[in-house]
Design a protein around this motif. Structure first.
Motif, PDB file in Angstrom:
ATOM      1  N   ASP A  27      -7.657  13.772  -1.733  1.00 63.21           N
ATOM      2  CA  ASP A  27      -7.999  14.925  -0.897  1.00 63.21           C
ATOM      3  C   ASP A  27      -9.252  15.612  -1.422  1.00 63.21           C
ATOM      4  N   ARG A  28      -9.348  15.719  -2.745  1.00 60.36           N
ATOM      5  CA  ARG A  28     -10.539  16.358  -3.314  1.00 60.36           C
ATOM      6  C   ARG A  28     -11.789  15.518  -3.122  1.00 60.36           C
ATOM      7  N   MET A  29     -11.622  14.205  -3.233  1.00 62.23           N
ATOM      8  CA  MET A  29     -12.797  13.340  -3.029  1.00 62.23           C
ATOM      9  C   MET A  29     -13.332  13.511  -1.615  1.00 62.23           C
ATOM     10  N   LEU A  30     -12.398  13.603  -0.653  1.00 68.91           N
ATOM     11  CA  LEU A  30     -12.837  13.746   0.736  1.00 68.91           C
ATOM     12  C   LEU A  30     -13.434  15.134   0.949  1.00 68.91           C
ATOM     13  N   ASP A  31     -12.809  16.151   0.349  1.00 65.44           N
ATOM     14  CA  ASP A  31     -13.352  17.509   0.395  1.00 65.44           C
ATOM     15  C   ASP A  31     -14.767  17.569  -0.151  1.00 65.44           C
ATOM     16  N   MET A  32     -14.995  16.817  -1.202  1.00 63.33           N
ATOM     17  CA  MET A  32     -16.288  16.867  -1.867  1.00 63.33           C
ATOM     18  C   MET A  32     -17.332  16.005  -1.162  1.00 63.33           C
ATOM     19  N   TRP A  92      -3.386   8.713  -3.764  1.00 62.55           N
ATOM     20  CA  TRP A  92      -2.601   9.767  -4.421  1.00 62.55           C
ATOM     21  C   TRP A  92      -3.241  11.116  -4.236  1.00 62.55           C
ATOM     22  N   SER A  93      -2.430  12.101  -3.950  1.00 64.52           N
ATOM     23  CA  SER A  93      -2.993  13.439  -3.930  1.00 64.52           C
ATOM     24  C   SER A  93      -1.881  14.470  -3.959  1.00 64.52           C
ATOM     25  N   ALA A  94      -2.275  15.732  -4.099  1.00 65.27           N
ATOM     26  CA  ALA A  94      -1.284  16.802  -4.179  1.00 65.27           C
ATOM     27  C   ALA A  94      -0.956  17.319  -2.780  1.00 65.27           C
ATOM     28  N   THR A  95      -1.885  17.136  -1.862  1.00 67.56           N
ATOM     29  CA  THR A  95      -1.674  17.624  -0.495  1.00 67.56           C
ATOM     30  C   THR A  95      -2.067  16.524   0.482  1.00 67.56           C
ATOM     31  N   LEU A  96      -1.563  16.635   1.684  1.00 70.77           N
ATOM     32  CA  LEU A  96      -1.935  15.639   2.689  1.00 70.77           C
ATOM     33  C   LEU A  96      -2.141  16.312   4.049  1.00 70.77           C
ATOM     34  N   PRO A  97      -3.285  16.974   4.228  1.00 74.30           N
ATOM     35  CA  PRO A  97      -3.569  17.547   5.549  1.00 74.30           C
ATOM     36  C   PRO A  97      -3.662  16.421   6.581  1.00 74.30           C
ATOM     37  N   ASP A 106       0.846  -1.188   0.000  1.00 76.11           N
ATOM     38  CA  ASP A 106       0.000   0.000   0.000  1.00 76.11           C
ATOM     39  C   ASP A 106       0.884   1.241   0.000  1.00 76.11           C
ATOM     40  N   LEU A 107       0.318   2.321  -0.489  1.00 69.28           N
ATOM     41  CA  LEU A 107       1.150   3.497  -0.745  1.00 69.28           C
ATOM     42  C   LEU A 107       0.363   4.789  -0.641  1.00 69.28           C
ATOM     43  N   ILE A 108       0.980   5.764   0.013  1.00 70.91           N
ATOM     44  CA  ILE A 108       0.466   7.138  -0.030  1.00 70.91           C
ATOM     45  C   ILE A 108       1.462   7.921  -0.865  1.00 70.91           C
ATOM     46  N   GLY A 109       1.021   8.482  -1.971  1.00 61.90           N
ATOM     47  CA  GLY A 109       1.921   9.228  -2.858  1.00 61.90           C
ATOM     48  C   GLY A 109       1.461  10.671  -2.972  1.00 61.90           C
ATOM     49  N   ILE A 110       2.355  11.575  -2.580  1.00 63.30           N
ATOM     50  CA  ILE A 110       1.991  12.995  -2.593  1.00 63.30           C
ATOM     51  C   ILE A 110       2.940  13.751  -3.518  1.00 63.30           C
ATOM     52  N   ALA A 111       2.389  14.368  -4.523  1.00 59.94           N
ATOM     53  CA  ALA A 111       3.209  15.173  -5.444  1.00 59.94           C
ATOM     54  C   ALA A 111       2.295  16.153  -6.155  1.00 59.94           C
TER      55      ALA A 111
END
Ligand code: ADP
Ligand code: MG
Length: 396
Positions: free
Chosen positions: A256-261, A283-288, A138-143
């Motif tokens: 992140d956007r899916m969770l935001d939405m 995958w996401s661009a940010t990781l709050p 499993d992987l969390i990829g932030i870029a």
């Protein structure tokens, strides 16, 4: 209801948390990885459960063979490479990054497409993300946006699909990619089509706002990769047009956007229908922080790779002064600051609360400052008036 649901009697049991033992021995985990699974991997989550894999056919998910030139890289070279490409990593048994496409060990049909696309070298997220994803972990990829995250998960997905038994009639997809919007889903599909074409992997895109007929027909024909927005996919599952029993590779893109939405409930429901020993990539661009805690509920002992600064970057063109003052000194300090810096230009003051916002505005106006406020309890007309005034620097 899927057989996974009925087995546990709790529709969310698998998706929420995977257990700390019982991972099938044949699933490509090395001994050291397995023995390192501990409760420490579950910070912020409910208590771990034992995996119930009874009756599930084992599947292969570790395809990574380190190339000799990667093996030959010294720790120092690895560190230097990661530093140069701003790669930060977390997790156990992290593979070295690959510095060229050749080193990944992608099959020829994938390499052919890479050459055809004219790519010169892996992007940073691909260099570190590919070996991680190919190991089946499993992987969390932030870029940041535009950094090549799509292929970072799609190329390993193609390798994954090709190692699985072919779809039988009635089977759902092997790879499921969840994305927040139709536009993004279609973009992902284009890449999947381009890079999957020569290995004859079929894909389809499932999103709302269009007739279901063609999507249903695609699903019924059988597709290895489904790219979907959560709402329409739920719909398709509830009307039994597909199922997630064969999904062994799950991608949450722009999570992140899916969770935001507000897609969290749908994601939970979808994930609960997928076998617990699947590979999950986030995958996401940010990781709050809050999002990471939530994300970890869907992941099992994940690697984490971040490209660029793990912290929010400050803009260096802006000088920042920090003054720490007590509550009762604040107003006087503010007025003093305004007197010092006010030269007719516009000044923005941010407040903690809407009430504070109103209070300070009133007080400033009484003291002769042309202040206006804007916050969520104001009517749209008032908000438009305030922001318009600010834009025009109108003195009121
Ligand atoms: P992200 O999802 O990180 O926002 P994308 O996956 O959409 O970024 O990639 C952005 C663009 O970069 C796409 O057009 C993609 O084809 C291209 N791309 C991907 N990998 C590479 C690479 N290794 N070299 C050059 N371009 C690449
Ligand atoms: Mg993307």
């Amino acid at each position: 209801m899927s057989r996974y649901d009925s087995r546990s009697g709790d529709p969310t049991s698998y998706g929420d948390r995977r257990g700390d033992s019982g991972f099938g021995g044949s699933m490509g985990f090395s001994g050291s990885v397995r023995s390192s699974l501990s409760r420490n991997n579950y910070e912020g989550a409910e208590s771990p459960r034992k995996l119930d894999l009874d009756g599930l056919t084992p599947f292969e998910k570790n395809f990574y063979v380190e190339s000799s030139s990667v093996t030959a890289m010294s720790d120092r070279e690895v560190d230097e490479y990661r530093q140069r490409r701003e790669i930060t990593i977390e997790g156990r048994d992290i593979p070295k990054p690959v510095t060229s496409f050749r080193d990944v060990g992608f099959p020829d049909y994938v390499m052919l497409e890479i050459t055809r696309a004219g790519f010169v070298e892996p992007t940073a997220i691909q260099a570190q993300g590919w070996p991680m994803a190919l190991k089946g972990r499993d992987l969390i990829g932030i870029a940041e946006t535009g950094s090549g995250k799509t292929l970072a998960y799609l190329l390993p997905a193609i390798v994954h699909v090709n190692a699985q038994p072919i779809l039988a009639p009635g089977d759902g997809p092997i790879v499921l990619v969840l994305a927040p919007t139709r536009e993004l889903a279609v973009q992902i599909q284009n890449e999947a089509t381009k890079f999957g074409a020569s290995s004859k992997i079929k894909n389809t895109c499932i999103y709302g706002g269009v007739p279901k007929g063609p999507q249903v027909r695609d699903l019924q024909k059988g597709v290895e990769i489904v790219i979907a927005t959560p709402g329409r996919l739920m719909d398709m599952l509830e009307s039994h047009h597909t199922n997630l029993r064969r999904v062994t590779y799950l991608v949450l893109d722009e999570a992140d956007r899916m969770l935001d939405m507000g897609f969290e409930p749908q994601i939970r429901k979808l994930v609960s229908q997928i076998r617990p020993d699947r590979q999950t990539l986030y995958w996401s661009a940010t990781l709050p922080k809050e999002v990471e805690q939530l994300a970890r509920q869907f992941l099992y002992n994940p690697y984490k790779v971040i490209i660029g600064s793990p912290d929010l970057k400050a803009n260096h063109a802006i000088r920042q002064h920090v003054d720490i003052v007590s509550e009762h000194q604040k107003y006087n300090k503010l007025v003093k600051l305004l007197e010092d810096i006010m030269d007719g230009s516009r000044i923005l003051i941010f407040m903690d609360t809407k009430k504070g916002c109103d209070q300070i505005t009133r007080q400033l106006r009484m003291d002769g400052w042309p202040a206006l406020s804007i916050h969520g309890d104001k009517s749209q007309a008032e908000r438009d008036w305030s922001s318009q005034s600010l834009k025009l620097a109108r003195v009121l």
